[in-house]
Design a protein around this motif. Structure first.
Motif, mmCIF file in Angstrom:
data_model
loop_
_atom_site.group_PDB
_atom_site.id
_atom_site.type_symbol
_atom_site.label_atom_id
_atom_site.label_comp_id
_atom_site.label_asym_id
_atom_site.label_seq_id
_atom_site.Cartn_x
_atom_site.Cartn_y
_atom_site.Cartn_z
ATOM 1 N N TRP A 31 46.212 -4.339 74.077
ATOM 2 C CA TRP A 31 46.474 -5.444 73.139
ATOM 3 C C TRP A 31 45.184 -6.212 72.854
ATOM 4 O O TRP A 31 44.875 -6.511 71.702
ATOM 5 C CB TRP A 31 47.500 -6.404 73.709
ATOM 6 N N GLU A 32 44.445 -6.535 73.924
ATOM 7 C CA GLU A 32 43.194 -7.268 73.730
ATOM 8 C C GLU A 32 42.187 -6.414 72.966
ATOM 9 O O GLU A 32 41.482 -6.917 72.078
ATOM 10 C CB GLU A 32 42.592 -7.681 75.076
ATOM 11 N N ARG A 33 42.132 -5.142 73.305
ATOM 12 C CA ARG A 33 41.196 -4.242 72.628
ATOM 13 C C ARG A 33 41.450 -4.232 71.122
ATOM 14 O O ARG A 33 40.525 -4.380 70.316
ATOM 15 C CB ARG A 33 41.340 -2.839 73.216
ATOM 16 N N ASP A 34 42.710 -4.072 70.728
ATOM 17 C CA ASP A 34 43.028 -4.037 69.301
ATOM 18 C C ASP A 34 42.751 -5.378 68.633
ATOM 19 O O ASP A 34 42.269 -5.428 67.496
ATOM 20 C CB ASP A 34 44.498 -3.644 69.097
ATOM 21 N N ALA A 35 43.056 -6.465 69.333
ATOM 22 C CA ALA A 35 42.796 -7.794 68.770
ATOM 23 C C ALA A 35 41.304 -7.990 68.521
ATOM 24 O O ALA A 35 40.896 -8.492 67.461
ATOM 25 C CB ALA A 35 43.326 -8.876 69.706
ATOM 26 N N ARG A 36 40.491 -7.593 69.475
ATOM 27 C CA ARG A 36 39.040 -7.753 69.311
ATOM 28 C C ARG A 36 38.495 -6.813 68.238
ATOM 29 O O ARG A 36 37.576 -7.175 67.485
ATOM 30 C CB ARG A 36 38.334 -7.517 70.651
ATOM 31 N N LEU A 37 39.028 -5.616 68.149
ATOM 32 C CA LEU A 37 38.586 -4.680 67.120
ATOM 33 C C LEU A 37 38.906 -5.213 65.722
ATOM 34 O O LEU A 37 38.094 -5.100 64.805
ATOM 35 C CB LEU A 37 39.249 -3.312 67.322
ATOM 36 N N ASP B 158 32.886 -8.055 60.029
ATOM 37 C CA ASP B 158 32.012 -7.061 59.389
ATOM 38 C C ASP B 158 32.197 -7.008 57.878
ATOM 39 O O ASP B 158 31.305 -6.571 57.159
ATOM 40 C CB ASP B 158 32.287 -5.663 59.957
ATOM 41 N N GLY B 159 33.378 -7.404 57.405
ATOM 42 C CA GLY B 159 33.620 -7.389 55.970
ATOM 43 C C GLY B 159 34.249 -6.097 55.485
ATOM 44 O O GLY B 159 34.737 -5.286 56.282
ATOM 45 N N PRO B 160 34.241 -5.866 54.180
ATOM 46 C CA PRO B 160 34.951 -4.734 53.570
ATOM 47 C C PRO B 160 34.601 -3.366 54.136
ATOM 48 O O PRO B 160 35.431 -2.460 54.121
ATOM 49 C CB PRO B 160 34.545 -4.833 52.091
ATOM 50 N N LYS B 161 33.381 -3.193 54.647
ATOM 51 C CA LYS B 161 32.995 -1.882 55.176
ATOM 52 C C LYS B 161 33.850 -1.472 56.376
ATOM 53 O O LYS B 161 33.895 -0.291 56.735
ATOM 54 C CB LYS B 161 31.522 -1.878 55.573
ATOM 55 N N SER B 162 34.541 -2.447 57.000
ATOM 56 C CA SER B 162 35.383 -2.144 58.158
ATOM 57 C C SER B 162 36.873 -2.309 57.857
ATOM 58 O O SER B 162 37.685 -2.412 58.774
ATOM 59 C CB SER B 162 34.996 -3.033 59.348
ATOM 60 N N ASN B 163 37.228 -2.308 56.590
ATOM 61 C CA ASN B 163 38.638 -2.431 56.220
ATOM 62 C C ASN B 163 39.496 -1.356 56.873
ATOM 63 O O ASN B 163 40.664 -1.589 57.217
ATOM 64 C CB ASN B 163 38.805 -2.344 54.701
ATOM 65 N N ASN B 164 38.919 -0.160 57.044
ATOM 66 C CA ASN B 164 39.713 0.930 57.612
ATOM 67 C C ASN B 164 40.175 0.631 59.031
ATOM 68 O O ASN B 164 41.225 1.137 59.466
ATOM 69 C CB ASN B 164 38.910 2.237 57.595
ATOM 70 N N VAL B 165 39.433 -0.187 59.771
ATOM 71 C CA VAL B 165 39.836 -0.516 61.147
ATOM 72 C C VAL B 165 41.114 -1.349 61.141
ATOM 73 O O VAL B 165 42.013 -1.164 61.974
ATOM 74 C CB VAL B 165 38.706 -1.255 61.887
ATOM 75 N N ILE B 166 41.229 -2.269 60.202
ATOM 76 C CA ILE B 166 42.448 -3.074 60.074
ATOM 77 C C ILE B 166 43.627 -2.177 59.752
ATOM 78 O O ILE B 166 44.707 -2.275 60.363
ATOM 79 C CB ILE B 166 42.268 -4.145 58.972
ATOM 80 N N ILE B 167 43.436 -1.283 58.789
ATOM 81 C CA ILE B 167 44.485 -0.334 58.407
ATOM 82 C C ILE B 167 44.863 0.536 59.601
ATOM 83 O O ILE B 167 46.050 0.737 59.900
ATOM 84 C CB ILE B 167 43.997 0.557 57.252
ATOM 85 N N GLU B 168 43.861 1.045 60.270
ATOM 86 C CA GLU B 168 44.056 1.952 61.403
ATOM 87 C C GLU B 168 44.946 1.338 62.478
ATOM 88 O O GLU B 168 45.911 1.963 62.947
ATOM 89 C CB GLU B 168 42.685 2.299 61.973
ATOM 90 N N ILE B 169 44.636 0.129 62.876
ATOM 91 C CA ILE B 169 45.402 -0.510 63.942
ATOM 92 C C ILE B 169 46.798 -0.893 63.461
ATOM 93 O O ILE B 169 47.798 -0.685 64.161
ATOM 94 C CB ILE B 169 44.635 -1.730 64.485
ATOM 95 N N ALA B 170 46.902 -1.408 62.249
ATOM 96 C CA ALA B 170 48.204 -1.834 61.728
ATOM 97 C C ALA B 170 49.157 -0.656 61.525
ATOM 98 O O ALA B 170 50.370 -0.811 61.685
ATOM 99 C CB ALA B 170 48.016 -2.580 60.410
ATOM 100 N N CYS B 171 48.616 0.509 61.189
ATOM 101 C CA CYS B 171 49.473 1.632 60.786
ATOM 102 C C CYS B 171 49.638 2.727 61.832
ATOM 103 O O CYS B 171 50.548 3.551 61.709
ATOM 104 C CB CYS B 171 48.938 2.257 59.500
ATOM 105 N N THR B 172 48.796 2.784 62.861
ATOM 106 C CA THR B 172 48.933 3.850 63.856
ATOM 107 C C THR B 172 49.498 3.350 65.181
ATOM 108 O O THR B 172 49.808 4.164 66.054
ATOM 109 C CB THR B 172 47.578 4.542 64.128
ATOM 110 N N ARG B 173 49.664 2.051 65.321
ATOM 111 C CA ARG B 173 50.277 1.526 66.543
ATOM 112 C C ARG B 173 51.791 1.426 66.366
ATOM 113 O O ARG B 173 52.289 1.314 65.250
ATOM 114 C CB ARG B 173 49.729 0.131 66.872
#
Length: 316
Positions: free
Chosen positions: A84-90, A97-112
């Motif tokens: 939980w902490e790992r995903d929150a910090r990621l 980081d801005g738009p270049k890291s948008n995929n990380v938000i998608i990744e965590i929201a959609c694969t968990r």
């Protein structure tokens, strides 16, 4: 070891993705002035000729090497964190980081799972005294905002039941939105956002089977230019395909540090979840095993740790 072999070792270390500390110390510790100069002259991508007649290490390489020595430590720290902490910090890092890291938000929201995402939201409250939703709404100022807020707020049904008639109907809605994307960004379509953020993954997979019947091609093909929407659909429907893409991109030459971190992130977060499926998909897609690729591009303790993590399922 011949000098040419030593050059290859040092060249590889300077290229990123882990440093073989013992070999590097052994080689650089014994090289004389002429050997060091020979290395600089043979690696113009690392050293540029300064107008004052010396070979100057380019700033980008200095930054890369600083990150490289930290990469193993970062992987270890992420691995020891509560998920939980790992995903929150990621997510927090991605927002900064801005738009270049948008995929990380998608990744965590959609694969968990729904409970895992809820746990990350609770951890985010505790760590940052704000909600993920409000930080996403505050930091994301592009067309992705509406979708991202909805995705991180989701608590999906996770059972197998699918209403096929509704799936057919919603396939038509999505097909129409994608077909008219030149007039209106599908990310701004309320119906599209609702479908992607509230429907179960089983429902969405069924929906896209009907989409293919309507379109004649997969939505991955139709969405080639809409990266965020494509990543969302891959993460919901075919996570191993998405994770392989992230790792392959991270292991390419000449990528920025932000992109390179994707290899650590994927392996650490998926080692005990679906790494077997990811490894199978990687081999099918790139005709080389993930282990072989990591052996080829990574070095030292970092390489050993990654290989240990991706083999965990085999050792159970």
């Amino acid at each position: 070891m011949a000098f040419s072999d030593e050059l290859n070792v040092v060249n590889k270390a300077f290229s990123g993705l882990g440093i073989d500390e013992k070999s590097l110390i052994s080689i650089l510790g014994k090289w004389d002035t002429n050997q060091l100069k020979s290395f600089r002259l043979r690696t113009p991508h690392f050293f540029g000729e300064d107008d004052r007649s010396f070979e100057k290490l380019v700033q980008n390489q200095i930054n890369l090497l600083k990150f490289d020595f930290l990469r193993f430590k970062t992987a270890m720290v992420l691995w020891t964190m509560h998920p939980w902490e790992r995903d929150a910090r990621l997510i927090n890092d991605a927002l900064l980081d801005g738009p270049k890291s948008n995929n990380v938000i998608i990744e965590i929201a959609c694969t968990r799972s729904s409970d895992e995402l809820l746990g990350a939201r609770r951890a985010y409250h505790s760590l940052f005294e704000r909600s993920i939703e409000e930080d996403v709404a505050s930091h994301v100022t592009t067309d992705e905002r509406k979708l991202f807020v909805a995705l991180v707020s989701a608590y999906r049904y996770e059972g197998p039941k699918v209403n096929e008639e509704v799936a057919k109907s919603e396939a038509k809605i999505l097909y129409s939105a994608v077909k008219n994307a030149d007039k209106k960004n599908p990310l701004l379509d309320d119906d599209v956002v609702t479908i992607l953020s509230t429907r179960s993954k089983s429902h969405i997979k069924s929906l896209f089977k009907y989409y293919v019947d309507l379109s004649g091609s997969s939505i991955d093909v139709d969405l080639d230019i809409n990266v965020s929407l494509k990543d969302t659909i891959q993460c919901l429907c075919t996570p191993p395909t998405y994770f392989c893409k992230v790792m392959e991109t991270a292991m390419a030459k000449e990528v920025d540090e932000n992109t390179r971190e994707g290899l650590t992130r994927v392996i650490v977060t998926r080692a005990d979840i679906d790494m077997k499926l990811i490894k199978e998909e990687y081999r099918n897609k790139y005709t080389i095993t993930l282990s072989e690729k990591i052996e080829d591009v990574a070095n030292g303790n970092y390489k050993d740790f990654l290989l240990t993590l991706i083999a965990r399922e085999e050792n159970k």
